[in-house]
Design an enzyme around this catalytic site. Structure first.
Site, PDB file in Angstrom:
ATOM      1  N   ARG A  37     -32.968-125.530 -79.972  1.00 43.23           N
ATOM      2  CA  ARG A  37     -33.997-124.526 -78.848  1.00 43.23           C
ATOM      3  C   ARG A  37     -35.092-125.610 -78.651  1.00 43.23           C
ATOM      4  O   ARG A  37     -35.529-125.561 -77.295  1.00 43.23           O
ATOM      5  CB  ARG A  37     -34.451-123.671 -79.736  1.00 43.23           C
ATOM      6  CG  ARG A  37     -33.696-122.538 -79.836  1.00 43.23           C
ATOM      7  CD  ARG A  37     -34.117-121.107 -80.409  1.00 43.23           C
ATOM      8  NE  ARG A  37     -33.216-120.026 -80.077  1.00 43.23           N
ATOM      9  CZ  ARG A  37     -33.025-119.033 -80.845  1.00 43.23           C
ATOM     10  NH1 ARG A  37     -33.804-118.865 -81.814  1.00 43.23           N
ATOM     11  NH2 ARG A  37     -32.402-117.959 -80.365  1.00 43.23           N
ATOM     12  N   LYS A 200     -18.747-104.581 -84.490  1.00 42.36           N
ATOM     13  CA  LYS A 200     -18.840-103.179 -83.994  1.00 42.36           C
ATOM     14  C   LYS A 200     -18.798-102.779 -82.978  1.00 42.36           C
ATOM     15  O   LYS A 200     -19.405-103.425 -82.116  1.00 42.36           O
ATOM     16  CB  LYS A 200     -20.133-102.601 -84.857  1.00 42.36           C
ATOM     17  CG  LYS A 200     -20.023-102.439 -86.488  1.00 42.36           C
ATOM     18  CD  LYS A 200     -21.295-102.251 -87.208  1.00 42.36           C
ATOM     19  CE  LYS A 200     -22.334-101.301 -86.812  1.00 42.36           C
ATOM     20  NZ  LYS A 200     -23.534-101.373 -87.429  1.00 42.36           N
ATOM     21  N   GLY A 379     -29.577-112.035 -78.113  1.00 43.27           N
ATOM     22  CA  GLY A 379     -29.853-110.591 -77.543  1.00 43.27           C
ATOM     23  C   GLY A 379     -30.283-110.562 -76.084  1.00 43.27           C
ATOM     24  O   GLY A 379     -29.650-109.624 -75.539  1.00 43.27           O
TER      25      GLY A 379
END
Ligand code: ADP
Ligand code: MG
Length: 400
Positions: A37, A200, A379
């Site tokens: 990063r 999931k 995200g």
């Protein structure tokens, strides 16, 4: 991307207030274990320095709960930045984030110098997107640059609020992330294939829903495939399934049909008699999972089927591992997808990987360099795939 970038600003003598994503992983000793990063922010910082600006950097690191915590100080980041950026005449650090001490440090800055503010999350107002904090931050620069793609889905004082008080433009990393992911979603070269996996289905319903309206084929793997198979009436033994999401899975399959998007499910799977690398395992057809066994990876026929789809595609986006890749015996499916994508890239396709675990898997396989784009934001990339507008992007000035 229809936002202004750092190319649209005359930087000579200006102070750039730059939000970067220096939220790097640290080990127990506080040493940086992966500086990807920090490296990802270098092109923007270099450009600003080369064009006569002084640079004030801000970032969060970890979850310090709104108060100073030495464990999450940006000090190690500043040291690494100094090594990576020899052309900066000086890289300084201040203990302050805003206020008189920060303002004094900034006032001393000369063109070609870099100052790093302390962790923005040491201030409880950061995550509340407090306008007072945003206004205080705005005093530290002439122009705001957002290059923190990985945090752009959070409306914080340093990622969104501050953009209301200064001219605000995107940095190169932000531009690149939006160009690749946004470009693939809005104007893909076809065939456009997406691979979705992970634990999931409930985490990824929004992503699947949005993609169904755009893609030619959607390849499903990972734990979430189990719930689709359950929805088709199959028995999954002791596998991870989400009975509450069966209805949603049915709706998604119906929607795929309606939209003419092919939704592919595994035809065979690797099963194990325990959730462990030492478990007994075997390959079976999806309709032959015995009681007491669980699905932990896609099988060889599925690998072949999915790889062929990927190799024939012109655009591929992948989010979510095909199996429990953290355990070596169940990593083959995930690795095969990475390999097929590398081959697709070599044939000229655009290949994009997003999502924390998927990116880790691609790096583990040594194939990150072979992808067109590996997203730095888990995200944030998921929210883009859901079709959402990121608040940190929305707040930037529109290009003319
Ligand atoms: P990403 O971070 O790339 O978005 P996710 O966080 O959604 O991916 O999912 C990653 C997790 O999914 C991994 O920890 C992996 O072990 C788990 N997973 C994949 N397949 C299965 C499976 N069949 N059963 C249980 N967990 C699985
Ligand atoms: Mg994850």
């Amino acid at each position: 991307m229809n936002k202004k970038t750092i190319r649209d600003v005359d930087w000579a003598g200006k102070r750039a207030l730059v939000r970067v994503d220096f939220n790097v992983p640290l080990d127990d000793q506080g040493l940086i274990t992966d500086d990807t990063r920090i490296r990802a922010a270098l092109p923007t910082i270099r450009y600003l320095l080369e064009h006569g600006a002084s640079v004030v950097l801000m970032s969060h690191l970890g979850r310090p709960k709104g108060k100073p915590d030495p464990k999450y100080s940006l000090r190690p980041v500043v040291e690494r930045l100094f090594e990576l950026l020899p052309e900066a005449t000086e890289v300084k650090k201040t203990e302050a984030i805003t206020g008189p001490a920060a303002e004094a440090a900034v006032a001393m800055l000369k063109p070609g110098q870099v100052l790093v503010l302390e962790n923005t999350r040491f201030d409880p107002r950061e995550e509340k997107n407090d306008p007072q904090m945003a206004a205080e931050l705005a005093k530290l620069g002439d122009v705001y640059v957002n290059d923190a793609f990985g945090t752009a889905h959070r409306a914080n004082a340093s990622t969104e609020g501050v953009a209301h008080y200064l001219p605000a433009v995107a940095g190169f990393l932000m531009e690149k992330e939006l160009a690749y992911i946004g470009g693939a979603l809005s104007n893909p070269q076809r065939p456009f294939v997406t691979v979705i996996g992970g634990a999931k289905i409930s985490d990824k319903i929004g992503v699947i829903e949005n993609l169904l309206g755009k893609v030619d084929a959607l390849l499903i793997g990972g734990g979430m495939a189990n719930t689709f198979l359950l929805a088709k009436g199959l028995n999954l033994g002791d596998s991870l399934v989400e009975p509450d999401s069966v209805a949603v899975a049915q709706q998604l399959m119906a929607k795929a049909e309606e939209r003419g998007a092919r939704l592919l499910l595994p035809v065979d799977v690797v099963i194990a008699d325990a959730f462990s690398a030492e478990a007994q395992r075997q390959v079976v057809a999806v309709d032959a999972v015995p009681a007491g066994w669980r699905v932990l990876d896609i099988g060889p026929k599925t690998i072949e089927l999915y790889s062929a789809e990927i190799r024939a595609a012109r655009t591929v986006i992948w989010n979510g591992p095909m199996g429990v890749f953290e355990l070596e015996p169940f990593a083959a499916g995930t690795r095969a997808i990475a390999q097929a994508m590398a081959e697709a890239s070599a044939n000229g396709a655009i290949t994009i990987v997003g999502g924390g675990d998927s990116v880790a898997a691609v790096e583990q396989a040594g194939l990150a360099e072979k992808m067109s784009h590996v997203s730095t934001g888990g995200g944030a990339s998921l929210e883009l795939l859901e079709g959402r507008v990121l608040p940190g992007v929305a707040a930037l000035q529109d290009a003319e």
